[in-house]
Design a protein around this motif. Sequence first.
Motif, PDB file in Angstrom:
ATOM      1  N   ASP A  90       0.807  -1.004  -0.114  1.00 43.92           N
ATOM      2  CA  ASP A  90       0.120   0.019   0.101  1.00 43.92           C
ATOM      3  C   ASP A  90       0.930   1.225   0.096  1.00 43.92           C
ATOM      4  O   ASP A  90       1.270   1.927   1.278  1.00 43.92           O
ATOM      5  N   ASP A  91       1.405   1.628  -1.087  1.00 42.88           N
ATOM      6  CA  ASP A  91       2.110   2.921  -1.344  1.00 42.88           C
ATOM      7  C   ASP A  91       1.448   4.159  -0.878  1.00 42.88           C
ATOM      8  O   ASP A  91       2.365   5.066  -0.622  1.00 42.88           O
ATOM      9  N   GLU A  92       0.348   4.319  -0.816  1.00 44.60           N
ATOM     10  CA  GLU A  92      -0.171   5.635  -0.470  1.00 44.60           C
ATOM     11  C   GLU A  92      -0.697   5.540   0.977  1.00 44.60           C
ATOM     12  O   GLU A  92      -1.287   6.526   1.502  1.00 44.60           O
ATOM     13  N   GLY A  93      -0.443   4.359   1.725  1.00 50.21           N
ATOM     14  CA  GLY A  93      -0.565   4.663   3.221  1.00 50.21           C
ATOM     15  C   GLY A  93      -2.115   4.311   3.572  1.00 50.21           C
ATOM     16  O   GLY A  93      -2.710   5.142   4.682  1.00 50.21           O
ATOM     17  N   ARG A  98       0.269   5.069   6.537  1.00 50.52           N
ATOM     18  CA  ARG A  98       1.537   5.263   5.856  1.00 50.52           C
ATOM     19  C   ARG A  98       1.881   3.946   4.945  1.00 50.52           C
ATOM     20  O   ARG A  98       1.337   2.885   5.322  1.00 50.52           O
ATOM     21  N   PRO A  99       2.657   4.052   4.257  1.00 55.23           N
ATOM     22  CA  PRO A  99       2.667   2.752   3.303  1.00 55.23           C
ATOM     23  C   PRO A  99       3.469   1.792   4.067  1.00 55.23           C
ATOM     24  O   PRO A  99       4.336   1.990   4.902  1.00 55.23           O
ATOM     25  N   ASP A 100       2.958   0.633   3.418  1.00 49.50           N
ATOM     26  CA  ASP A 100       3.324  -0.663   4.284  1.00 49.50           C
ATOM     27  C   ASP A 100       2.466  -1.861   3.639  1.00 49.50           C
ATOM     28  O   ASP A 100       1.792  -1.677   2.582  1.00 49.50           O
ATOM     29  N   GLN A 101       3.195  -2.940   3.822  1.00 53.11           N
ATOM     30  CA  GLN A 101       2.463  -4.005   3.404  1.00 53.11           C
ATOM     31  C   GLN A 101       1.121  -4.521   3.849  1.00 53.11           C
ATOM     32  O   GLN A 101       1.215  -4.351   4.988  1.00 53.11           O
ATOM     33  N   VAL A 102       0.521  -4.986   2.918  1.00 53.16           N
ATOM     34  CA  VAL A 102      -0.967  -5.409   3.481  1.00 53.16           C
ATOM     35  C   VAL A 102      -0.920  -6.966   3.153  1.00 53.16           C
ATOM     36  O   VAL A 102      -1.013  -7.563   2.060  1.00 53.16           O
ATOM     37  N   GLU A 103      -1.553  -7.499   4.091  1.00 53.16           N
ATOM     38  CA  GLU A 103      -1.719  -9.034   4.087  1.00 53.16           C
ATOM     39  C   GLU A 103      -3.054  -9.631   4.107  1.00 53.16           C
ATOM     40  O   GLU A 103      -3.519  -9.213   5.226  1.00 53.16           O
ATOM     41  N   LEU A 104      -3.723 -10.460   3.213  1.00 54.65           N
ATOM     42  CA  LEU A 104      -5.102 -10.643   3.258  1.00 54.65           C
ATOM     43  C   LEU A 104      -5.179 -12.064   2.900  1.00 54.65           C
ATOM     44  O   LEU A 104      -4.408 -12.619   1.918  1.00 54.65           O
ATOM     45  N   ASP A 105      -6.167 -12.854   3.083  1.00 50.45           N
ATOM     46  CA  ASP A 105      -6.599 -14.200   2.564  1.00 50.45           C
ATOM     47  C   ASP A 105      -7.881 -14.132   1.718  1.00 50.45           C
ATOM     48  O   ASP A 105      -8.754 -13.469   2.346  1.00 50.45           O
ATOM     49  N   VAL A 106      -7.702 -14.540   0.568  1.00 51.24           N
ATOM     50  CA  VAL A 106      -8.901 -14.286  -0.182  1.00 51.24           C
ATOM     51  C   VAL A 106      -9.424 -15.622  -0.780  1.00 51.24           C
ATOM     52  O   VAL A 106      -8.573 -16.360  -1.122  1.00 51.24           O
ATOM     53  N   ILE A 107     -10.731 -15.776  -0.803  1.00 52.69           N
ATOM     54  CA  ILE A 107     -11.342 -17.236  -1.257  1.00 52.69           C
ATOM     55  C   ILE A 107     -12.184 -16.785  -2.368  1.00 52.69           C
ATOM     56  O   ILE A 107     -12.840 -15.951  -2.382  1.00 52.69           O
ATOM     57  N   ILE A 108     -11.795 -17.440  -3.330  1.00 50.90           N
ATOM     58  CA  ILE A 108     -12.854 -17.465  -4.652  1.00 50.90           C
ATOM     59  C   ILE A 108     -13.522 -18.302  -5.124  1.00 50.90           C
ATOM     60  O   ILE A 108     -12.841 -19.686  -4.990  1.00 50.90           O
ATOM     61  N   LYS A 109     -14.826 -18.418  -5.364  1.00 55.14           N
ATOM     62  CA  LYS A 109     -15.556 -19.723  -5.813  1.00 55.14           C
ATOM     63  C   LYS A 109     -16.691 -19.196  -6.589  1.00 55.14           C
ATOM     64  O   LYS A 109     -17.582 -18.360  -6.424  1.00 55.14           O
ATOM     65  N   ASN A 110     -16.546 -19.446  -8.064  1.00 56.03           N
ATOM     66  CA  ASN A 110     -17.359 -19.399  -8.869  1.00 56.03           C
ATOM     67  C   ASN A 110     -17.740 -17.634  -8.965  1.00 56.03           C
ATOM     68  O   ASN A 110     -19.022 -17.220  -8.979  1.00 56.03           O
TER      69      ASN A 110
END
Length: 180
Positions: A90-93, A98-110
């Motif tokens: 996230d370079d815009e913060g 403030r700018p930092d790494q963003v970690e998420l888990d995403v589940i996709i089904k159909n």
Amino acid sequence: MWKEQNSRWEEQNRKWEEQNRKWDKNQAEMSKEFKQLYDALIAQAAKQERGIGALGSRWGLQSEKAFRDALAGILEQSFGVEVINVNEYDDEGVVFGRPDQVELDVIIKNGLLIICELKSSIDKAGMYSFERKARFYEQRHQRQASRLIVISPMIDARARPVAERLGIETYGDSIDVETL
């Protein structure tokens, strides 16, 4: 006879005074020793607390990864679901101010998009942070999440109303999960 009795009383009073002086001296020494013992005990307790905290933190990170990997394996192999661990910068913060790494888990089904947060524990601030991370992902990928889900065995009681207001489903126990 009265004179003898008074003499005995005076002797007894001197013994009591001597005993009281010894008692006071002993009390002062005991208080000093007690204070030293108490300080040592407090220092040891603080040391143990730090050690337990560090161990708990390490356990939390490792158990999150193990749970994440197991959940991904089960969902992908048994239900034809794609599970993606997203790590984006996230370079815009937007998320953390403030700018930092963003970690998420995403589940996709159909075409269904579910954004998850797997945490060993989560508080009110963590719930707000997850919501910002989800909105960041939606904006960046131009996709609306169908569900936001937090899975954690330790959800702070003050975080639950926040989750409800933000439309975040919470699961603190595997029996809470009904359907995907």
